[in-house]
Design a protein around this motif. Structure first.
Motif, PDB file in Angstrom:
ATOM      1  N   PRO A   1      -4.714  -1.178   0.054  1.00  0.00           N
ATOM      2  CA  PRO A   1      -4.544  -1.309  -1.395  1.00  0.00           C
ATOM      3  C   PRO A   1      -5.667  -2.151  -1.995  1.00  0.00           C
ATOM      4  O   PRO A   1      -5.895  -3.279  -1.555  1.00  0.00           O
ATOM      5  CB  PRO A   1      -3.201  -2.055  -1.541  1.00  0.00           C
ATOM      6  CG  PRO A   1      -2.519  -1.928  -0.226  1.00  0.00           C
ATOM      7  CD  PRO A   1      -3.619  -1.808   0.799  1.00  0.00           C
ATOM      8  N   GLU A   2      -6.366  -1.613  -2.956  1.00  0.00           N
ATOM      9  CA  GLU A   2      -7.412  -2.387  -3.628  1.00  0.00           C
ATOM     10  C   GLU A   2      -7.037  -2.661  -5.077  1.00  0.00           C
ATOM     11  O   GLU A   2      -7.594  -3.568  -5.692  1.00  0.00           O
ATOM     12  CB  GLU A   2      -8.759  -1.658  -3.549  1.00  0.00           C
ATOM     13  CG  GLU A   2      -9.207  -1.481  -2.100  1.00  0.00           C
ATOM     14  CD  GLU A   2     -10.555  -0.819  -1.977  1.00  0.00           C
ATOM     15  OE1 GLU A   2     -11.346  -0.861  -2.934  1.00  0.00           O
ATOM     16  OE2 GLU A   2     -10.827  -0.241  -0.899  1.00  0.00           O
ATOM     17  N   LEU A   3      -6.119  -1.884  -5.591  1.00  0.00           N
ATOM     18  CA  LEU A   3      -5.595  -2.134  -6.935  1.00  0.00           C
ATOM     19  C   LEU A   3      -4.085  -2.010  -6.881  1.00  0.00           C
ATOM     20  O   LEU A   3      -3.561  -0.991  -6.427  1.00  0.00           O
ATOM     21  CB  LEU A   3      -6.151  -1.091  -7.930  1.00  0.00           C
ATOM     22  CG  LEU A   3      -5.439  -1.053  -9.292  1.00  0.00           C
ATOM     23  CD1 LEU A   3      -5.620  -2.363 -10.056  1.00  0.00           C
ATOM     24  CD2 LEU A   3      -5.945   0.124 -10.121  1.00  0.00           C
ATOM     25  N   LEU A   4      -3.397  -3.049  -7.295  1.00  0.00           N
ATOM     26  CA  LEU A   4      -1.938  -3.001  -7.419  1.00  0.00           C
ATOM     27  C   LEU A   4      -1.649  -2.934  -8.910  1.00  0.00           C
ATOM     28  O   LEU A   4      -1.802  -3.914  -9.635  1.00  0.00           O
ATOM     29  CB  LEU A   4      -1.311  -4.235  -6.773  1.00  0.00           C
ATOM     30  CG  LEU A   4      -1.517  -4.288  -5.249  1.00  0.00           C
ATOM     31  CD1 LEU A   4      -1.256  -5.675  -4.714  1.00  0.00           C
ATOM     32  CD2 LEU A   4      -0.622  -3.268  -4.551  1.00  0.00           C
ATOM     33  N   LEU A   5      -1.287  -1.737  -9.355  1.00  0.00           N
ATOM     34  CA  LEU A   5      -1.150  -1.483 -10.783  1.00  0.00           C
ATOM     35  C   LEU A   5       0.264  -1.804 -11.243  1.00  0.00           C
ATOM     36  O   LEU A   5       1.232  -1.265 -10.704  1.00  0.00           O
ATOM     37  CB  LEU A   5      -1.470  -0.003 -11.055  1.00  0.00           C
ATOM     38  CG  LEU A   5      -1.389   0.443 -12.516  1.00  0.00           C
ATOM     39  CD1 LEU A   5      -2.586  -0.093 -13.297  1.00  0.00           C
ATOM     40  CD2 LEU A   5      -1.324   1.965 -12.601  1.00  0.00           C
ATOM     41  N   ASP A   6       0.367  -2.635 -12.242  1.00  0.00           N
ATOM     42  CA  ASP A   6       1.672  -2.990 -12.820  1.00  0.00           C
ATOM     43  C   ASP A   6       2.235  -1.791 -13.577  1.00  0.00           C
ATOM     44  O   ASP A   6       1.687  -1.388 -14.604  1.00  0.00           O
ATOM     45  CB  ASP A   6       1.485  -4.180 -13.764  1.00  0.00           C
ATOM     46  CG  ASP A   6       2.775  -4.532 -14.494  1.00  0.00           C
ATOM     47  OD1 ASP A   6       3.855  -4.062 -14.081  1.00  0.00           O
ATOM     48  OD2 ASP A   6       2.686  -5.293 -15.478  1.00  0.00           O
TER      49      ASP A   6
ATOM     50  N   TYR B   1      -3.479   1.575  -5.176  1.00  0.00           N
ATOM     51  CA  TYR B   1      -4.611   2.504  -5.174  1.00  0.00           C
ATOM     52  C   TYR B   1      -5.766   1.940  -4.368  1.00  0.00           C
ATOM     53  O   TYR B   1      -5.946   0.720  -4.305  1.00  0.00           O
ATOM     54  CB  TYR B   1      -5.085   2.785  -6.619  1.00  0.00           C
ATOM     55  CG  TYR B   1      -4.059   3.554  -7.406  1.00  0.00           C
ATOM     56  CD1 TYR B   1      -4.043   4.940  -7.364  1.00  0.00           C
ATOM     57  CD2 TYR B   1      -3.080   2.895  -8.149  1.00  0.00           C
ATOM     58  CE1 TYR B   1      -3.069   5.654  -8.062  1.00  0.00           C
ATOM     59  CE2 TYR B   1      -2.111   3.607  -8.839  1.00  0.00           C
ATOM     60  CZ  TYR B   1      -2.113   4.980  -8.791  1.00  0.00           C
ATOM     61  OH  TYR B   1      -1.157   5.696  -9.454  1.00  0.00           O
TER      62      TYR B   1
ATOM     63  N   ALA C   1       2.048  -7.442  -5.463  1.00  0.00           N
ATOM     64  CA  ALA C   1       1.223  -7.791  -6.633  1.00  0.00           C
ATOM     65  C   ALA C   1       1.429  -9.260  -6.984  1.00  0.00           C
ATOM     66  O   ALA C   1       0.458 -10.003  -7.211  1.00  0.00           O
ATOM     67  CB  ALA C   1       1.570  -6.886  -7.814  1.00  0.00           C
TER      68      ALA C   1
END
Lengths: 241, 241, 241, 241, 241, 241
Positions: free
Chosen positions: B172-177, B229, B214
């Motif tokens: 995971p490089e982006l943890l989207l809220d 993502y 996150a």
């Protein structure tokens, strides 16, 4: 993270923060965020060729010159700075030094920490700075460490670019637009002229090159200079970026 | 990138976009960005066990049911959708299909593309969707392709989470809220009940789990649900994040 | 590099240099290059099973036997040798030992350094020898270290083959033809008979095997025996090879 | 390996063995294999938030509470336990501590050792536990170490699952069916309620999730709960599995 | 998996299964498990140097000779065999060939599939055999493919050892004891004498070498010969191994 | 390898060989080695922005202009050249094209092949050129392919530098001194001015930068310009380098 994140820089030698992260520092400072630089050593033995060539130079003389150069550079960039004088080539970080860095983290509670990569085969001082950063960050986060004080949050650790990125496994994950502050970075780099003045051109050119790469990866055409960073942890956010 | 980025989703099968990226889609749509989903296949053979258990079910019947489910889910999420019907298990992408996807990219000029990981040992359709995305993105960027039309820019390609992330090399490089839109994602997932209804609980739980991650990585405590993502290209930006 | 490069070998235990690099040493020595071996320990505890089986054997007795064996082997190969006696299983390298190795590097200014891989899960002494090599190399290169002396140049560090190469992430990058000196390597290996005599056959066979691999990668058919090495740094050269 | 393998667990903090390996411990113990847990620290500073919130709590009080909780948990699981009290955040492992762990390995001669991953960027204590395990294992195997005693064999080192597996490079290589003992693991986890009680739900859910993954990878439908492990060395066996 | 797992071998060329997996095949067959070998090609162009040296040899002659050799070898090992004759150097696998392999998987429902590594820079036919295996396995598992038939389960895919393991990223994860059947493997290898007879010694020696490695990793001293395999998926099991 | 190795270059587009390998080509040619360039496409659609801006330009016009530019550049460098015209963005390599490349390899029997990296996320044409090179090399080596002809030997495949090396996993393993021919490379680059003239400065600067890196890795101070290459196979040799 509604305001500009506060920044702590852990620099193995007295000049690393200027060459590798001067843009990020100036950018953050200009936006009003506190930025503090910790120089683990002066780079007195390994990165002061220019100074050693001066007649009659001594170890203390080199250290003093580097302290002055780095302090001047930090001032140009808008950052505060302190020197732990732990020695270089090799850098030594003992328990007391770790404690001191934990204390700095606890006092400043940075949102972002900038430091070196994990594995630079050319320069093990850089590795130790990286390892020290992750270790002291962990301690500064522990609730049971100095229980009255406020623990450090989940600060991102951004690794700045080493001299030979591919050999160090450095992959740019953030190309930071430093165009608005590049003149400041240039002035700060020129402060280091006594020890490593030949690097100003090199890092100016690198800034342009990373700027080109930023544009190729979607930055607007106004981006001229950039610095590259590798992330240690995932980002969190509300946007697909 | 002053406005919310427009999004294109390349989904190997008709439901992947719901489970894996429903939150990102709803979030973008809610903010007014155009979001378009391209389903390369209906997942009619490999991901429709529930439908095949219905008596007298035919291949066309499965496809039609999946089309309806996915269209309903896309509508809930606020996205437009189209189906290329290229077959699944295995997916086949011929030259004409590539051309068509290039055309979609050229027409919509997305800022961000969402698709599968590069190497999923369990599911080669996912790999082909990834490869197809990178190949068609390259063609859509070429100035000499359909010279009158505007070329695609440097769209980021975000890879959504596979079922067994570690085995697929997914970090995971982006943890989207996705907290603000999680109810929409839930409603969209429920649209898929005919084929893969058992997955709603799984992805609800995954959303919570990535939300916990996150927060551990610095998100505020208001973040309850997240999607993970992996980036394909460096990010560019003006902030240290 | 118009003449044969001078060589320094950093060997964790007293016998490693024979099994793993005996061919390279003999080859270099035969061509007139100075070759010096530094044994960090005698391998007295971990690699001297044969000696320990002798009745009444003591730690000092094992060390002495190993010193004699290794010295004889070095003489056969044409190299000088010294022993730092830092202990084994585990090896300990303190600041003074690091200083001493820096001194050796400064005195000899090798073109090439041979040592162990970075990560051998079976044998952490090997890892420490690797780390020590990179750290002392860095110090020996620093202009500010003992400023009157000539600094070490950009010596390549070649990693020799561990016992279980795949598990250690060892990929052969140089297959060195040791055919002309294989008889010398055999004689040197036989010097180690008191402690690890059973390995002679093993390393003879390995030499043949790497020779076969060399031919499959383009070596002439005259190549019968080879040793494998992994590089730490890029090569520089005037030829496409 | 005709009988159930004996197990040694090297746990950085007093609770790690419960959350991460409680199922494996109970399973082995239930089958009659000796299982011993070594807690390098109590996790008194970094993993005892719940205890520190109690009024008037002291460092010794936290340690004592953790000792009691962990001892109770070990008893439920069927394992013996000891505490080395080496400190946490950061953990410090000096030569004497290494010697002591070697002594434990020599005394117990485990077939399998369970410990942490090699590189957890969030928690360097975990890394040190991993490194300590490989180093002491090597020493315990050396014939020349305490020559009268029986050396340790080629014990497999299984790494248990970290909190954020993908970021730590953790790939599940063994999904262990812990269904028959999951009630025991639950009871053991509840023993930790004073310090980290909020984790019971998390690890219950993780057990179910890894159970699902086990079934997707070929386990029978009776498998409900599983724990994931990464191997350090190749397996050896008589069967294709 | 209470009984010996059934085995399917996907061999790029007619001899690969003998050299690389002959022991595993004989072992499984001897225990009563069905073993089936699919040769995608005869290796008629790339691996039949010996045959081409025979005067007047034709392509059909080579194929026929290879078919006879391989059939004899399979019989010795106790396996059934079939030849898809898809061509070699390069191997071509079209849609029809994929369908046929799916049919074979559906008919035999193997527990374990043996095939080549994912990335062999020397031999892209091996890569294609790997890719084909993962793709056809996925199709054979799909409920919607030929809905009346029973889908393939979660068969493990074990990759056998390539000629130059380190260069191919091959890490041994299973060292299989083939001592009890090594005479059978030897006899099978001798069947291939017309085309690649020189390899018998090579693979005999490799078997001994992997046997040594097995013992170093904990196998009993009775293990003399072994074959190495790399896993594609996690194992599932009830034991810590 | 007593004489200068002969070289074959497989270039995805008509200009890649100039920017990325012009120095290596000129160096080899100047030493009397045959150098042949195969352009798989003209880069007519993806790398000819300058030409498309010319009024009334057609696809054939672009191809012709590129053919002329590339032919002129090859002549400056001292290489022969041919164009396969397989199309670009995307490049398509069918069976006939593979056969043709095999024929070229068989005819020329190069010692070294230069081509693109394996995985460039920005440009899948580069990946296909890489894959095609390894596949056709394998076929050209097969004794059974066109049995009368002499098979290709174990040609090294050197990968030249992509535009964004770190993102492509490119690690420099050979820094080739191209100082003596840099004026020729400059002249060749200027031949490409119609299509991509803006790149001359970029690659001049890159040559200087790689030259600096060469010196930092041990090259003599006379080295001003270098090109970087990544190896596909181990080197074989008689020297420790």
């Amino acid at each position: 993270m509604s305001t500009t994140p506060s920044v702590l820089v852990i620099s193995a030698h007295a000049a690393d923060f200027v060459w590798r992260a001067g843009g990020a520092i100036a950018l953050s400072a200009q936006r009003g965020a506190p930025v503090h630089v910790v120089c683990l050593s002066f780079g007195e033995r390994g990165e002061s060729q220019g100074l050693w060539k001066q007649e009659g130079m001594t170890l203390e003389g080199v250290k003093q010159a580097r302290r002055e150069e780095s302090s001047a550079a930090a001032e140009v960039l808008g950052a505060s700075i302190e020197f732990l004088d732990l020695g270089d080539y090799p850098l030594r970080v003992d328990d007391a030094a770790q404690e001191r860095i934990v204390g700095i983290m606890r006092e400043r509670l940075p949102d972002v920490i900038l430091t070196h990569v994990a594995n630079d085969p050319y320069n093990r001082d850089h590795n130790l700075a990286h390892e020290t950063t992750l270790l002291t960050r962990m301690v500064a986060q522990a609730h049971g460490h100095d229980p009255g004080a406020k623990p450090l949050g989940a600060a991102q650790v951004l690794q700045f670019e080493p001299h030979q990125p591919e050999v160090c496994g450095f992959v740019p994950e953030l190309l930071l637009d430093i165009t608005p502050v590049f003149d400041l970075k240039t002035r700060a780099m020129r402060c280091m002229a006594g020890g490593q003045g030949h690097l100003v051109d090199y890092y100016t050119e690198l800034g342009v090159r990373r700027g080109v790469q930023a544009r190729r990866n979607g930055a607007p055409s106004s981006v001229i200079h950039a610095e590259a960073y590798k992330r240690t942890f995932p980002t969190v956010g509300e946007e697909l970026r």
